[in-house]
Write a protein that holds these residues in place. Sequence first.
Motif, mmCIF file in Angstrom:
data_model
loop_
_atom_site.group_PDB
_atom_site.id
_atom_site.type_symbol
_atom_site.label_atom_id
_atom_site.label_comp_id
_atom_site.label_asym_id
_atom_site.label_seq_id
_atom_site.Cartn_x
_atom_site.Cartn_y
_atom_site.Cartn_z
ATOM 1 N N GLU A 191 0.866 -1.177 0.000
ATOM 2 C CA GLU A 191 0.000 0.000 0.000
ATOM 3 C C GLU A 191 0.905 1.229 0.000
ATOM 4 O OE1 GLU A 191 -1.555 -0.841 3.810
ATOM 5 O OE2 GLU A 191 -3.344 -1.847 3.058
ATOM 6 N N ILE A 192 0.369 2.336 -0.461
ATOM 7 C CA ILE A 192 1.177 3.554 -0.543
ATOM 8 C C ILE A 192 0.362 4.757 -0.073
ATOM 9 C CG2 ILE A 192 2.085 5.248 -2.208
ATOM 10 C CD1 ILE A 192 4.102 3.174 -1.731
ATOM 11 N N CYS A 193 1.014 5.618 0.689
ATOM 12 C CA CYS A 193 0.494 6.948 0.984
ATOM 13 C C CYS A 193 1.642 7.925 0.788
ATOM 14 C CB CYS A 193 -0.041 7.028 2.413
ATOM 15 S SG CYS A 193 -0.732 8.655 2.838
ATOM 16 N N ALA A 194 1.455 8.889 -0.092
ATOM 17 C CA ALA A 194 2.511 9.836 -0.430
ATOM 18 C C ALA A 194 1.982 11.255 -0.356
ATOM 19 C CB ALA A 194 3.053 9.561 -1.840
ATOM 20 N N GLY A 195 2.861 12.182 -0.029
ATOM 21 C CA GLY A 195 2.448 13.573 -0.009
ATOM 22 C C GLY A 195 3.547 14.479 0.484
ATOM 23 N N SER A 196 3.230 15.743 0.539
ATOM 24 C CA SER A 196 4.160 16.721 1.094
ATOM 25 C C SER A 196 4.237 16.531 2.598
ATOM 26 C CB SER A 196 3.664 18.131 0.772
ATOM 27 O OG SER A 196 2.447 18.380 1.473
ATOM 28 N N PRO A 197 5.253 17.112 3.262
ATOM 29 C CA PRO A 197 5.324 16.992 4.720
ATOM 30 C C PRO A 197 4.089 17.539 5.422
ATOM 31 C CG PRO A 197 7.435 17.709 3.858
ATOM 32 C CD PRO A 197 6.471 17.740 2.699
ATOM 33 N N ALA A 198 3.413 18.511 4.812
ATOM 34 C CA ALA A 198 2.203 19.071 5.424
ATOM 35 C C ALA A 198 0.996 18.172 5.211
ATOM 36 C CB ALA A 198 1.921 20.455 4.853
ATOM 37 N N MET A 199 0.875 17.562 4.027
ATOM 38 C CA MET A 199 -0.329 16.828 3.681
ATOM 39 C C MET A 199 -0.261 15.339 3.985
ATOM 40 S SD MET A 199 -2.489 19.039 2.745
ATOM 41 C CE MET A 199 -3.686 17.795 2.323
ATOM 42 N N PRO A 201 0.725 13.508 6.654
ATOM 43 C CA PRO A 201 0.143 13.023 7.915
ATOM 44 C C PRO A 201 -1.381 13.076 7.917
ATOM 45 C CG PRO A 201 1.970 14.512 8.337
ATOM 46 C CD PRO A 201 1.658 14.612 6.882
ATOM 47 N N TRP A 202 -1.936 14.141 7.331
ATOM 48 C CA TRP A 202 -3.395 14.255 7.277
ATOM 49 C C TRP A 202 -3.987 13.151 6.405
ATOM 50 C CZ3 TRP A 202 -6.572 14.736 3.086
ATOM 51 C CH2 TRP A 202 -7.935 14.881 3.379
ATOM 52 N N LEU A 203 -3.422 12.932 5.223
ATOM 53 C CA LEU A 203 -3.963 11.921 4.310
ATOM 54 C C LEU A 203 -3.842 10.536 4.931
ATOM 55 C CD1 LEU A 203 -5.168 11.168 1.575
ATOM 56 C CD2 LEU A 203 -2.839 11.117 0.644
ATOM 57 N N LEU A 204 -2.715 10.230 5.535
ATOM 58 C CA LEU A 204 -2.516 8.926 6.147
ATOM 59 C C LEU A 204 -3.565 8.681 7.250
ATOM 60 C CD1 LEU A 204 -0.830 6.332 6.448
ATOM 61 C CD2 LEU A 204 0.645 7.608 8.043
ATOM 62 N N ALA A 205 -3.745 9.661 8.103
ATOM 63 C CA ALA A 205 -4.725 9.506 9.180
ATOM 64 C C ALA A 205 -6.148 9.363 8.632
ATOM 65 C CB ALA A 205 -4.645 10.698 10.129
ATOM 66 N N THR A 206 -6.459 10.111 7.593
ATOM 67 C CA THR A 206 -7.802 10.083 7.021
ATOM 68 C C THR A 206 -8.142 8.723 6.431
ATOM 69 O OG1 THR A 206 -7.742 12.453 6.577
ATOM 70 C CG2 THR A 206 -9.344 11.156 5.334
ATOM 71 N N VAL A 207 -7.210 8.168 5.617
ATOM 72 C CA VAL A 207 -7.516 6.897 4.970
ATOM 73 C C VAL A 207 -7.454 5.745 5.975
ATOM 74 C CG1 VAL A 207 -6.805 7.708 2.695
ATOM 75 C CG2 VAL A 207 -5.134 6.559 4.148
ATOM 76 N N ARG A 208 -6.611 5.834 6.974
ATOM 77 C CA ARG A 208 -6.568 4.770 7.988
ATOM 78 C C ARG A 208 -7.850 4.772 8.839
ATOM 79 N NH1 ARG A 208 -0.912 4.899 11.124
ATOM 80 N NH2 ARG A 208 -2.003 3.294 12.310
ATOM 81 N N ASP A 209 -8.315 5.947 9.198
ATOM 82 C CA ASP A 209 -9.511 6.014 10.030
ATOM 83 C C ASP A 209 -10.762 5.563 9.280
ATOM 84 O OD1 ASP A 209 -7.960 6.962 12.057
ATOM 85 O OD2 ASP A 209 -8.572 9.063 11.849
ATOM 86 N N ALA A 210 -10.743 5.730 7.938
ATOM 87 C CA ALA A 210 -11.926 5.419 7.139
ATOM 88 C C ALA A 210 -11.989 3.963 6.693
ATOM 89 C CB ALA A 210 -11.981 6.323 5.918
#
Length: 211
Positions: A191-199, A201-210
């Motif tokens: 699995e992959i989650c990629a983004g800027s240092p700002a985005m 952590p937010w994206l990772l938390a969002t998809v994990r919680d959902a």
Amino acid sequence: REALLAAYPDATFLGEESYDPSQGLGPGLTFVVDPLDGTTNFLHGFPWYAVSVGATWAGELVAGVVHNVATGEVFSATRGGGATRNGAPIRVSSITEPARALIGTGFPFKELDRLDGFLRQFAAVTRATAGVRRPGSAALDLCDVACGRFDGFWELTLSPWDVAAGILLVCEAGGIVTDLAGAPARVAHTEICAGSPAMHPWLLATVRDAA
């Protein structure tokens, strides 16, 4: 394969069309290659497909290049040397607010038992951002994160040749790439989650919680 092994005859070659489940990254130089990422796009004349080549040394990514055949763009990176698009340096997005972010994804079309969980993730990300896109080439999706077109990207089922070059491109452009457990992304089926240092952590938390 012929060109790379002619230049580096002692290298290991890992590619989608020649994949052996018992074969992993070699102890020295390994080329991890997808000769056509975005196959369905190519077959339908949808102009978004690429050649992706990653190189590892002793299991660590050291170089990567992705050629968007349809547009002519060439993305490249070397460990410690930064990332470029057509020779010009690139950086990840500076956007810090999810509501302004454009996120890329890919559907789990090979593992449909994961579709329900993915749809929950898709709904959560869509509600919180400016939009979600699914162009159909993970290698190019990671390039789009590296050059700031996407502020983040996640996908549930990817192969080594999909991500090898893209992982290095994002990291050398200042971004973060992990699996959904938050561990650094590996050149593997993952699995992959990629983004800027700002985005990221937010994206990772969002998809994990959902999920």
